[in-house]
Design a protein around this motif. Structure first.
Motif, PDB file in Angstrom:
ATOM      1  N   ASP A   1      22.690  82.709-119.840  1.00 33.17           N
ATOM      2  CA  ASP A   1      22.477  82.592-121.281  1.00 33.17           C
ATOM      3  C   ASP A   1      22.543  81.117-121.692  1.00 33.17           C
ATOM      4  O   ASP A   1      23.611  80.507-121.648  1.00 33.17           O
ATOM      5  N   PRO A   2      21.423  80.538-122.100  1.00 34.92           N
ATOM      6  CA  PRO A   2      21.412  79.114-122.473  1.00 34.92           C
ATOM      7  C   PRO A   2      22.406  78.768-123.581  1.00 34.92           C
ATOM      8  O   PRO A   2      22.990  77.680-123.572  1.00 34.92           O
ATOM      9  N   LEU A   3      22.611  79.683-124.533  1.00 30.65           N
ATOM     10  CA  LEU A   3      23.547  79.405-125.627  1.00 30.65           C
ATOM     11  C   LEU A   3      24.989  79.331-125.132  1.00 30.65           C
ATOM     12  O   LEU A   3      25.764  78.490-125.581  1.00 30.65           O
ATOM     13  N   VAL A   4      25.333  80.206-124.198  1.00 29.54           N
ATOM     14  CA  VAL A   4      26.680  80.167-123.614  1.00 29.54           C
ATOM     15  C   VAL A   4      26.877  78.863-122.854  1.00 29.54           C
ATOM     16  O   VAL A   4      27.913  78.192-122.993  1.00 29.54           O
ATOM     17  N   LEU A   5      25.888  78.495-122.062  1.00 27.11           N
ATOM     18  CA  LEU A   5      25.982  77.269-121.266  1.00 27.11           C
ATOM     19  C   LEU A   5      26.041  76.028-122.157  1.00 27.11           C
ATOM     20  O   LEU A   5      26.809  75.100-121.891  1.00 27.11           O
ATOM     21  N   GLU A   6      25.255  76.018-123.211  1.00 26.40           N
ATOM     22  CA  GLU A   6      25.279  74.888-124.142  1.00 26.40           C
ATOM     23  C   GLU A   6      26.639  74.786-124.823  1.00 26.40           C
ATOM     24  O   GLU A   6      27.183  73.685-125.002  1.00 26.40           O
ATOM     25  N   THR A   7      27.200  75.934-125.193  1.00 26.67           N
ATOM     26  CA  THR A   7      28.510  75.946-125.846  1.00 26.67           C
ATOM     27  C   THR A   7      29.592  75.407-124.922  1.00 26.67           C
ATOM     28  O   THR A   7      30.428  74.588-125.332  1.00 26.67           O
TER      29      THR A   7
END
Length: 453
Positions: free
Chosen positions: A182-188
């Motif tokens: 999940d890109p959003l999880v990784l970005e967070t």
């Protein structure tokens, strides 16, 4: 319809409910606040106004008895668990209003309650954790940070029920940075304060490993990679430099750091502008790595044929042109290329030295029928024992050898049958090689067997 129209909060407006026991996911204050937002009254005790009974956690024996008594009273009351109500309350949280309230109040305790509330959505959670201040400390340096870190791991960690030991360890965040798609999880994760601090000071090895995991994860978004290129230590930039999705824009940014040029030159998908800038100092690496067009192929063919012969992106026509050079060490490099064309391979077998034949018999690309035929000649046995494409029946025959070099190669060969590996493990000369054999490791894990180190 029962359960207040399948737990419709609008149907509960201006109605009275009674809670036995405690809330589970919301704090008591937050639970009351959410009920007020939805205009639901919470009774202190049973009265005729109560229409819904909530069975919470940690009910006292008295509360349990009263709940059961009301259930049997046939008063038309409805009963649900606290989980069902809290899940519905969490589903209808107004994210914008909540975030503004938290920002204005700077209520750290309330924010923590939400971040440790498993009922809220992942979308809301990822917005809220950006608001959390780690106080300049690391993930597990104090109680609050520990609880927030554990909640992050539990929420997103794959198969957490099998790995509870990682819940309170930085290792859990590192695994999460590796496994998430999940890109959003990784970005967070990448933007969390403790990792941003490590960007400036790479002495924290645990956090450095998390950043490394993010740099290697194929799902890490470009925005994070670009941030790493600007702020991360050199070794992290090198990891990004060899990513196949490192585009021309990122390549241009990496070119500003000379220490990264070596790694960048090993990238298969270099832009022509990057190749041009690296050609003077890194031609050898690029000849081995870059996917060449016809123009670039001709350039490397004239300047770096030995390196070019090792390139995994060569077409059959390109390999033929290299073969036509008729240079012994270049042909040896071509024979070791695991993407060698079958016709080129046959040509090399028919016309080449034993050294080149050895390279071919050790090459995983060599067809099994060729390897079977090669077994007839004893001088090929050592190379066949190293090749993971060698048919298992040939490896079984080789296991009868008394040659220590052959047996050691079999102990390391990922295609060697497990029963042979068990036999080799009994010999101290090959025990370590067997334990490090990936095929044997998978077998041990699948059978849930262990061994002493």
């Amino acid at each position: 319809m029962s359960i207040i129209c399948l737990m419709n909060l609008q149907k509960l407006q201006n109605k009275t409910i009674l809670l036995f026991g405690k809330t589970r996911s919301f704090s008591s204050d937050e639970f009351i606040s959410q009920l007020k937002f939805h205009k639901i009254k919470l009774a202190e005790g049973f009265s005729e106004d109560v229409e819904l009974i909530i069975d919470g956690k940690l009910m006292t024996p008295y509360e349990q008895n009263e709940s059961e008594s009301l259930y049997e009273s046939q008063k038309g009351l409805e009963f649900i668990s606290i989980d069902l109500l809290e899940r519905e309350l969490a589903k209808h949280i107004d994210a914008a209003t909540l975030m503004m309230s938290l920002k204005l109040s700077a209520d750290r305790a309330r924010l923590k309650d939400f971040l440790t509330n498993s009922m809220i959505s992942d979308e809301l959670y990822l917005k809220l954790i950006k608001m959390y201040s780690w106080g300049g400390e690391n993930f597990f340096d104090n109680d609050d940070n520990r609880d927030i870190s554990a909640a992050l791991i539990v929420r997103f960690y794959k198969n957490i029920e099998r790995n509870h030991n990682v819940e309170y360890a930085t290792l859990g965040i590192m695994h999460l940075a590796s496994q998430s798609r999940d890109p959003l999880v990784l970005e967070t994760i990448a933007n969390l304060e403790p990792l941003q601090k490590t960007m400036r000071d790479a002495t924290n090895q645990s956090n450095y490993k998390i950043i490394s995991s993010l740099a290697k994860n194929e799902s890490t978004p470009k925005s994070v990679l670009e941030s790493f290129i600007k702020k991360a230590p050199i070794e992290i930039k090198k990891m990004i430099a060899v990513r196949q999705d490192c585009d021309e824009e990122m390549q241009n940014s990496l070119l500003d750091t000379k220490e990264v040029h070596e790694a960048l030159s090993n990238n298969k998908n270099l832009a022509k502008s990057t190749i041009k800038k690296l050609m003077q100092d890194r031609a050898k690496n690029m000849a081995r790595s870059v996917k060449p067009d016809s123009e670039l192929f001709e350039t490397f063919l004239s300047t770096n044929p030995l390196d070019l012969a090792q390139n995994s992106s060569l077409t059959k026509e390109m390999q033929m042109k290299i073969l036509e050079l008729d240079i012994e060490d270049v042909n040896l490099a071509l024979a070791s290329n695991e993407h060698i064309d079958r016709d080129i391979l046959k040509s090399l077998l028919n016309e080449s030295s034993q050294e080149i034949c050895n390279a071919l018999y050790q090459n995983n690309a060599t067809p099994k029928e060729v390897l079977k035929y090669a077994y007839k000649d004893d001088k090929n046995h050592k190379t066949l024992a190293r090749n993971s494409n060698t048919p298992s029946e040939i490896l079984e025959l080789l296991a009868k050898s008394e040659d220590g070099e052959i047996l050691l190669s079999l102990a390391r060969n990922s295609n060697t049958p497990v029963d042979i590996l068990y036999q080799l493990q009994l010999d101290s000369r090959y025990e370590r090689a067997v334990k490090e054999n990936p095929n044997f490791g998978k077998h041990i894990m699948s059978e849930n067997i262990g061994w002493q180190e």
